[in-house]
Scaffold this active site. Structure first.
Site, PDB file in Angstrom:
ATOM      1  N   ASP A 286       0.935  -1.004   0.102  1.00  0.00           N
ATOM      2  CA  ASP A 286       0.151  -0.005   0.163  1.00  0.00           C
ATOM      3  C   ASP A 286       0.857   1.412   0.020  1.00  0.00           C
ATOM      4  O   ASP A 286       2.041   1.216   0.204  1.00  0.00           O
ATOM      5  CB  ASP A 286      -0.955  -0.029   1.381  1.00  0.00           C
ATOM      6  CG  ASP A 286      -2.214   0.691   0.761  1.00  0.00           C
ATOM      7  OD1 ASP A 286      -2.318   1.571  -0.064  1.00  0.00           O
ATOM      8  OD2 ASP A 286      -3.267   0.791   1.665  1.00  0.00           O
TER       9      ASP A 286
HETATM   10  C1  NOJ Z   1      -3.972   3.883  -0.077  1.00  0.00           C
HETATM   11  C2  NOJ Z   1      -5.119   2.971   0.278  1.00  0.00           C
HETATM   12  O1  NOJ Z   1      -5.125   2.312   1.398  1.00  0.00           O
HETATM   13  C3  NOJ Z   1      -5.471   1.889  -0.950  1.00  0.00           C
HETATM   14  O2  NOJ Z   1      -6.547   1.383  -0.739  1.00  0.00           O
HETATM   15  C4  NOJ Z   1      -5.414   2.656  -2.258  1.00  0.00           C
HETATM   16  O3  NOJ Z   1      -5.429   1.697  -3.243  1.00  0.00           O
HETATM   17  C5  NOJ Z   1      -3.938   3.272  -2.359  1.00  0.00           C
HETATM   18  N1  NOJ Z   1      -3.632   4.332  -1.284  1.00  0.00           N
HETATM   19  C6  NOJ Z   1      -3.921   4.029  -3.822  1.00  0.00           C
HETATM   20  O4  NOJ Z   1      -4.484   5.105  -3.772  1.00  0.00           O
END
Ligand code: NOJ
Length: 747
Positions: A286
């Protein structure tokens, strides 16, 4: 050398040359991947593991690099996220085509519930229990996104969650593992279509692996502490379902799981996902979750973070730059083997080949197609259909709904009547060129529905938040002139979503006080509750005449709400999360254990497992939802009373529409394993059917129960079905059980 030349030819030329020069020799995609890998320097390999955000939108903490284009030209970037539109994506891809090996970039985006056409938030949509509808909404989202240059969505989120304080409940499918797994499968199928490589499929990404929905206290990014048994039985099956659906990618979660950050959790990533489940796609971290391991206190610096994450099996580093900065050094110091890097690169290249990007890096960059797909009128028809299927009727005193189209005067009141964008909920996509402003407001939907004979009057009444009541008098005055009042209240759309956990989940501000004032006029009041999570609204639940829980319904919100208000669609949705009476009941879920001192009802309180100041029941249970018609359940039949583990039991029941309207009923099959080597839940969903019945019509439906449905994770952490007695229950919700029998599993 001869082989290398051929490979270079492959990379830099078109399909025609590919066919002429390589068809005979390079047969499988695996061989194609290897033919590229063999040419790559270590730095180029590490580049493939590096993902950056484009500079227009950030969905996490911002890091600016002024030399992104140069890095891409040098082959130091494998993927970009947060860039949209064929023109912009083509430009980035052109830069990648200037790199030595011309390896195309992947373009990822959070297409969570729609691209230009916004569908209901995933939690709302899950209440339809309509797998075909959910697959379709993912299909349309993928088609639009792929036409706009995107080839990878960071969805579906398949985190089970039992805590409505967590802001991200809006992104998932609720609290139940069985239903959540079915929905996870359907959504992956929808995003990926028949197969990767089709012009309208995008790679799906199962996230967040794992346990993220169980963050302690429902606070986002918080730690997760749970037994391995519970992890395997409750939280992992929806992820396994995505692997069964051939999901292309996984994303790690921000949380630590029992003290080990998920991004470096070897047990999760290598042992379970890549090992036991044989997942052949790739895993992305993430946003900055690799370097955030320093904050977790699990590594000292980014060097250690990169080492732990790559060793655990995290293939791509989203936005932390730890791989880019440290992997080469880790290889030269022999802490990381080249074969480990090769495995990660191979997985990423494999997907680039499967998508067809090596054959045509601009495959998703056709501006004409983009225009066509983003203006396909059928998409809004589907969005309206999915939206009306997601609206849950919670209360309907004296059958106030559906409203008559001949109603003379309707007062439509509340802070959510006129805004458009609120209906999109969190995680909508802001499509370049402002296309995404297409939303039918609740007001517009009603105006279109009622026609000229109805007088539609409006007052805002109050804001979503804050204490101001100066709009109350006007609202009461408007209500007095009406035959019926519709009040639209709830959260602001950015009150749920990432980093939007709340400790107080009551309807904010003075909105319930406004309801009280409106009720004092003596007029019937229908309340629409707009939210991204189950809210607490005891006053409304007790006193409103009717309640529709609309979640955030997307582009067609206004039309869908009107369809339901006036009975052009008979509501059929049922809750996929338990609604607590008060925040003190949280975490709360229907499939709990019985405990040694269970209370059997609300008068059974002496030395029982209860809160002394609350009912033992939630406000609305899992599986609850009303219809304008009524359904009778009868004639439960089991074709056997005993089965061995290789047999199945057929359980049938007859459902009759006993009311005045045609309608759909979600018939739910629950089981209880009465005695287990591990305590079993009081009730567990194991199947369901959504049946359409005309008024007066009956249908017999049959469920099959096999050993898999009877299984759970035992103390040895194995799935087992233990011999013994089971209750089988068929009901209209997890509390409204209409038919019950017993059967036995014998050895
Ligand atoms: C953080 C989020 O937790 C995740 O779900 C998302 O896909 C990413 N950022 C990218 O935006």
């Amino acid at each position: 050398m001869k082989r290398m030349n051929r490979c270079i030819l492959y990379i830099i030329t078109s399909t025609v040359i590919l066919i002429q020069s390589t068809e005979a020799q390079i047969k499988t995609i695996g061989q194609k991947v290897d033919s590229v890998l063999i040419l790559m320097t270590l730095d180029e390999k590490i580049g493939q593991l590096n993902q950056y955000s484009d500079d227009l939108i950030y969905t996490g903490p911002v890091t600016i690099d002024s030399d992104k284009a140069d890095q891409i030209k040098q082959g130091r970037v494998g993927s970009l996220l947060n860039c949209m539109g064929t023109e912009r994506i083509r430009n980035w891809q052109k830069i990648a085509m200037k790199s030595r090996l011309k390896i195309p970039l992947l373009f990822g985006q959070d297409v969570i519930h729609g691209y230009k056409t916004t569908f209901p938030i995933p939690l709302g949509e899950s209440c339809s229990w309509d797998l075909d509808a959910m697959e379709l909404s993912a299909r349309i989202s993928a088609t639009e996104a792929a036409a706009a240059g995107i080839n990878w969505t960071f969805a579906p989120m398949v985190d089970i969650c039992r805590d409505p304080r967590w802001g991200r409940v809006m992104e998932g499918a609720g609290e139940d593992t069985y239903l959540g797994s079915k929905i996870a499968f359907a959504r992956v199928k929808g995003f990926q279509g028949d197969k990767l490589g089709e012009i309208n499929s995008v790679m799906a990404c199962a996230k967040h692996f794992a346990g993220y929905g169980a963050a302690i206290g429902g606070r986002d990014y918080n730690s997760v502490d749970m037994s391995e048994r519970q992890l395997l039985e409750t939280y992992l099956p929806p992820f396994k379902a995505t692997v069964d659906a051939h999901v292309a990618t996984f994303m790690t979660s921000f949380n630590d799981l029992n003290g080990v950050p998920s991004t470096a959790n070897k047990f999760l990533l290598r042992d379970v996902l890549k090992g036991k489940w044989k997942f052949d796609g790739f895993i992305v971290s993430d946003w900055a979750s690799v370097s955030e391991m320093i904050n977790h206190g699990n590594v000292k610096d980014e060097y250690e973070a990169a080492l732990k994450a790559i060793a655990a099996g995290c293939d791509m580093d989203m936005e932390s730059r730890s791989y880019k900065k440290n992997l080469a050094k880790l290889v030269s110091e022999r802490k990381v083997s080249v074969s480990l890097i090769d495995d990660a690169v191979r997985r990423i290249l494999l997907k680039k080949f499967e998508l067809g990007l090596f054959d045509d890096p601009y495959k998703f960059c056709n501006a004409e197609r983009e225009q066509k797909e983003l203006n396909n009128p059928n998409n809004s028809i589907s969005a309206r259909d999915v939206a009306k299927r997601s609206i849950v009727l919670l209360k309907n005193d004296k059958q106030l709904l559906p409203l008559s189209k001949g109603t003379k005067t309707i007062a439509f009141i509340g802070p959510l009547v006129k805004p458009k964008m609120q209906n999109k909920g969190f995680w909508d996509v802001e499509v370049p060129g402002n296309d995404s402003a297409y939303v039918v407001s609740q007001w517009e939907g009603l105006v279109k529905k009622v026609g000229k004979t109805t007088n539609l009057i409006y007052a805002k009444g109050c804001d979503i938040e804050g204490e101001r009541k100066d709009g109350f008098a006007e609202a009461v005055n408007v209500a007095k002139q009406a035959d019926v009042v519709i009040l639209s209240i709830g959260e602001r759309r950015d009150m749920s979503g990432e980093a939007k956990s709340r400790s107080d989940i009551r309807i904010p501000g003075v909105q319930e006080e406004l309801l009280k004032e409106l009720l004092s006029t003596g007029k019937p009041v229908v309340v629409l509750i707009n939210a991204g999570r189950p809210l607490v609204f005891d006053y409304t639940a007790k006193h409103a005449s009717a309640i529709l829980y609309t979640w955030w319904l997307g582009s067609e919100a206004g039309n869908a709400i009107s369809d339901v208000l006036f009975g052009d669609y008979n509501p059929s949705a049922k809750l996929t999360m338990t609604f607590p009476l008060s925040v003190g009941q949280v975490p709360i879920y229907y499939n709990h254990f019985n405990t040694g001192r269970p209370a059997n009802n609300d008068s059974d309180r002496q030395n029982k497992s209860i809160y002394t100041d609350l009912s033992i029941y939630p406000k609305y249970e899992f599986g609850y939802g009303l219809s304008y018609t009524s359904f009778q359940y009868s004639q439960l039949q089991l074709n056997k009373k005993k089965i061995n583990p290789n047999e199945q039991i057929e359980v049938s029941a007859t459902i009759t529409n006993t009311g005045m309207y045609d309608g759909e009923e979600i018939v739910q099959l629950y089981l209880r394993d009465i005695v287990g080597s591990i305590v079993r839940p009081v009730i567990e969903l194991k199947d369901f059917r959504k049946v359409m019945l005309k008024a007066g019509e009956s249908k017999t439906i049959t469920f099959s129960i096999d050993a898999e449905k009877l299984s759970f994770i035992n103390q040895q952490l194995e799935w087992v079905a233990e011999p013994g007695e089971f209750d089988v229950m068929i009901g209209a919700s997890s509390r409204d059980i209409r038919l019950k029998e017993k059967f036995e599993l014998v050895e």
